[in-house]
Design a protein around this motif. Structure first.
Motif, PDB file in Angstrom:
ATOM      1  N   ALA A  38       0.940  -1.511   0.451  1.00  0.00           N
ATOM      2  CA  ALA A  38       0.153  -0.116  -0.366  1.00  0.00           C
ATOM      3  C   ALA A  38       1.066   1.154  -0.263  1.00  0.00           C
ATOM      4  CB  ALA A  38      -0.735   0.012   1.239  1.00  0.00           C
ATOM      5  N   THR A  39       0.370   2.082   0.382  1.00  0.00           N
ATOM      6  CA  THR A  39       1.256   3.385  -0.094  1.00  0.00           C
ATOM      7  C   THR A  39       0.360   4.499   1.368  1.00  0.00           C
ATOM      8  OG1 THR A  39      -0.403   4.558  -1.645  1.00  0.00           O
ATOM      9  CG2 THR A  39       0.861   3.688  -2.505  1.00  0.00           C
ATOM     10  N   VAL A  40       1.018   5.189   1.539  1.00  0.00           N
ATOM     11  CA  VAL A  40       0.764   6.306   2.640  1.00  0.00           C
ATOM     12  C   VAL A  40      -0.529   6.748   2.281  1.00  0.00           C
ATOM     13  CG1 VAL A  40       0.816   8.453   3.694  1.00  0.00           C
ATOM     14  CG2 VAL A  40       3.316   6.317   3.218  1.00  0.00           C
ATOM     15  N   ASN A  41      -1.185   6.899   2.876  1.00  0.00           N
ATOM     16  CA  ASN A  41      -2.875   7.419   2.226  1.00  0.00           C
ATOM     17  C   ASN A  41      -3.647   6.534   1.712  1.00  0.00           C
ATOM     18  OD1 ASN A  41      -2.612   9.751   4.356  1.00  0.00           O
ATOM     19  ND2 ASN A  41      -0.996  10.951   2.638  1.00  0.00           N
ATOM     20  N   SER A  42      -3.343   5.820   1.958  1.00  0.00           N
ATOM     21  CA  SER A  42      -4.277   4.984   0.500  1.00  0.00           C
ATOM     22  C   SER A  42      -5.336   4.279   1.892  1.00  0.00           C
ATOM     23  CB  SER A  42      -3.129   3.661  -0.125  1.00  0.00           C
ATOM     24  OG  SER A  42      -2.898   2.607   0.854  1.00  0.00           O
ATOM     25  N   THR A  43      -6.276   3.489   0.993  1.00  0.00           N
ATOM     26  CA  THR A  43      -6.568   2.380   1.551  1.00  0.00           C
ATOM     27  C   THR A  43      -6.575   0.996   1.976  1.00  0.00           C
ATOM     28  OG1 THR A  43      -8.802   3.916   1.583  1.00  0.00           O
ATOM     29  CG2 THR A  43      -9.053   1.793   2.072  1.00  0.00           C
ATOM     30  N   VAL A  44      -6.537  -0.019   2.759  1.00  0.00           N
ATOM     31  CA  VAL A  44      -6.175  -1.270   2.310  1.00  0.00           C
ATOM     32  C   VAL A  44      -6.976  -2.408   3.072  1.00  0.00           C
ATOM     33  CG1 VAL A  44      -4.401  -1.613   4.118  1.00  0.00           C
ATOM     34  CG2 VAL A  44      -3.999  -2.867   2.596  1.00  0.00           C
ATOM     35  N   HIS A  45      -7.193  -3.710   3.030  1.00  0.00           N
ATOM     36  CA  HIS A  45      -7.972  -4.669   3.510  1.00  0.00           C
ATOM     37  C   HIS A  45      -7.302  -5.994   3.980  1.00  0.00           C
ATOM     38  CE1 HIS A  45     -11.562  -2.095   0.661  1.00  0.00           C
ATOM     39  NE2 HIS A  45     -11.571  -2.595   2.300  1.00  0.00           N
ATOM     40  N   LEU A  46      -7.667  -6.081   4.910  1.00  0.00           N
ATOM     41  CA  LEU A  46      -7.057  -7.330   5.789  1.00  0.00           C
ATOM     42  C   LEU A  46      -7.779  -7.750   5.884  1.00  0.00           C
ATOM     43  CD1 LEU A  46      -4.643  -5.255   7.651  1.00  0.00           C
ATOM     44  CD2 LEU A  46      -3.756  -5.437   5.858  1.00  0.00           C
ATOM     45  N   TYR A  47      -6.970  -9.288   5.429  1.00  0.00           N
ATOM     46  CA  TYR A  47      -8.252 -10.676   5.630  1.00  0.00           C
ATOM     47  C   TYR A  47      -8.190 -11.598   6.829  1.00  0.00           C
ATOM     48  CZ  TYR A  47      -9.799  -7.912   0.831  1.00  0.00           C
ATOM     49  OH  TYR A  47     -10.254  -7.119   0.354  1.00  0.00           O
ATOM     50  N   CYS A  48      -8.791 -11.634   6.908  1.00  0.00           N
ATOM     51  CA  CYS A  48      -9.226 -13.070   8.107  1.00  0.00           C
ATOM     52  C   CYS A  48      -9.553 -13.958   7.789  1.00  0.00           C
ATOM     53  CB  CYS A  48      -8.700 -12.282   9.872  1.00  0.00           C
ATOM     54  SG  CYS A  48      -8.594 -13.257  10.995  1.00  0.00           S
ATOM     55  N   GLY A  49      -9.161 -14.544   6.889  1.00  0.00           N
ATOM     56  CA  GLY A  49     -11.032 -15.992   5.818  1.00  0.00           C
ATOM     57  C   GLY A  49     -11.759 -15.498   5.238  1.00  0.00           C
ATOM     58  N   SER A  50     -12.609 -17.251   5.338  1.00  0.00           N
ATOM     59  CA  SER A  50     -13.738 -15.940   3.993  1.00  0.00           C
ATOM     60  C   SER A  50     -14.926 -15.920   5.487  1.00  0.00           C
ATOM     61  CB  SER A  50     -13.502 -16.806   3.198  1.00  0.00           C
ATOM     62  OG  SER A  50     -13.321 -18.505   3.222  1.00  0.00           O
ATOM     63  N   HIS A  51     -14.609 -16.821   5.690  1.00  0.00           N
ATOM     64  CA  HIS A  51     -15.978 -17.528   6.628  1.00  0.00           C
ATOM     65  C   HIS A  51     -15.868 -16.570   8.447  1.00  0.00           C
ATOM     66  CE1 HIS A  51     -16.975 -20.460   3.814  1.00  0.00           C
ATOM     67  NE2 HIS A  51     -15.646 -20.930   4.243  1.00  0.00           N
TER      68      HIS A  51
END
Length: 154
Positions: A38-51
């Motif tokens: 990611a870059t500074v000031n962006s938005t990021v999604h961190l995943y912890c499984g699909s269920h």
């Protein structure tokens, strides 16, 4: 707080909130590693499984340290965000998921994010650790097209 302590904390949640639950053998714990850029000031999604797990906790470790700091957790009584989360950007969890969203990623957000999830199923319960390495790239790297891979599925 090390990984062992966080795991112990998760196990304590399990014992308190899920009566009669047997903790799985450590050899049956699944470990999933991911990398996100990611870059500074962006938005990021961190995943912890699909269920959605029965219980989960997100922790953060800065580069060069072994200290894990809690960010967010849900022990069956609703999600809680911890104070550290505000130093990394605007932290939230997507509704009814364990996906950690960081909006306005700060320059302090680089590091390892670990989600420890317990799935209490009809079968023996399952514990999964999701290690996500968040790397910050500068604008020049971003313009060359390096991006983050899609999340791994369970």
């Amino acid at each position: 707080m090390g990984i062992a302590r966080i795991f112990l904390l998760l196990c304590c949640f399990l014992l308190v909130f899920v009566h009669g639950l047997d903790i799985p053998d450590p050899d049956e714990i699944e470990y999933i590693r991911q990398e996100v850029q990611a870059t500074v000031n962006s938005t990021v999604h961190l995943y912890c499984g699909s269920h959605m797990p029965t219980l989960f906790i997100w922790v953060f470790s800065r580069p060069g340290t072994e200290r894990n700091e809690p960010l967010a957790y849900n022990h069956g009584q609703g999600t809680k965000l911890m104070a550290l989360a505000s130093t990394l950007g605007e932290i939230s969890l997507l509704t009814n998921t364990t996906t950690l969203v960081i909006e306005g990623v700060s320059d302090e957000a680089e590091g390892v994010y670990t989600c420890q999830a317990l799935y209490d199923m009809d079968e023996p319960p399952k514990v999964t650790f999701y290690y996500t390495q968040l790397r910050l790239q500068d604008e020049e790297e971003r313009s060359r097209g390096s991006g983050s891979p899609p999340p791994e599925s369970d």
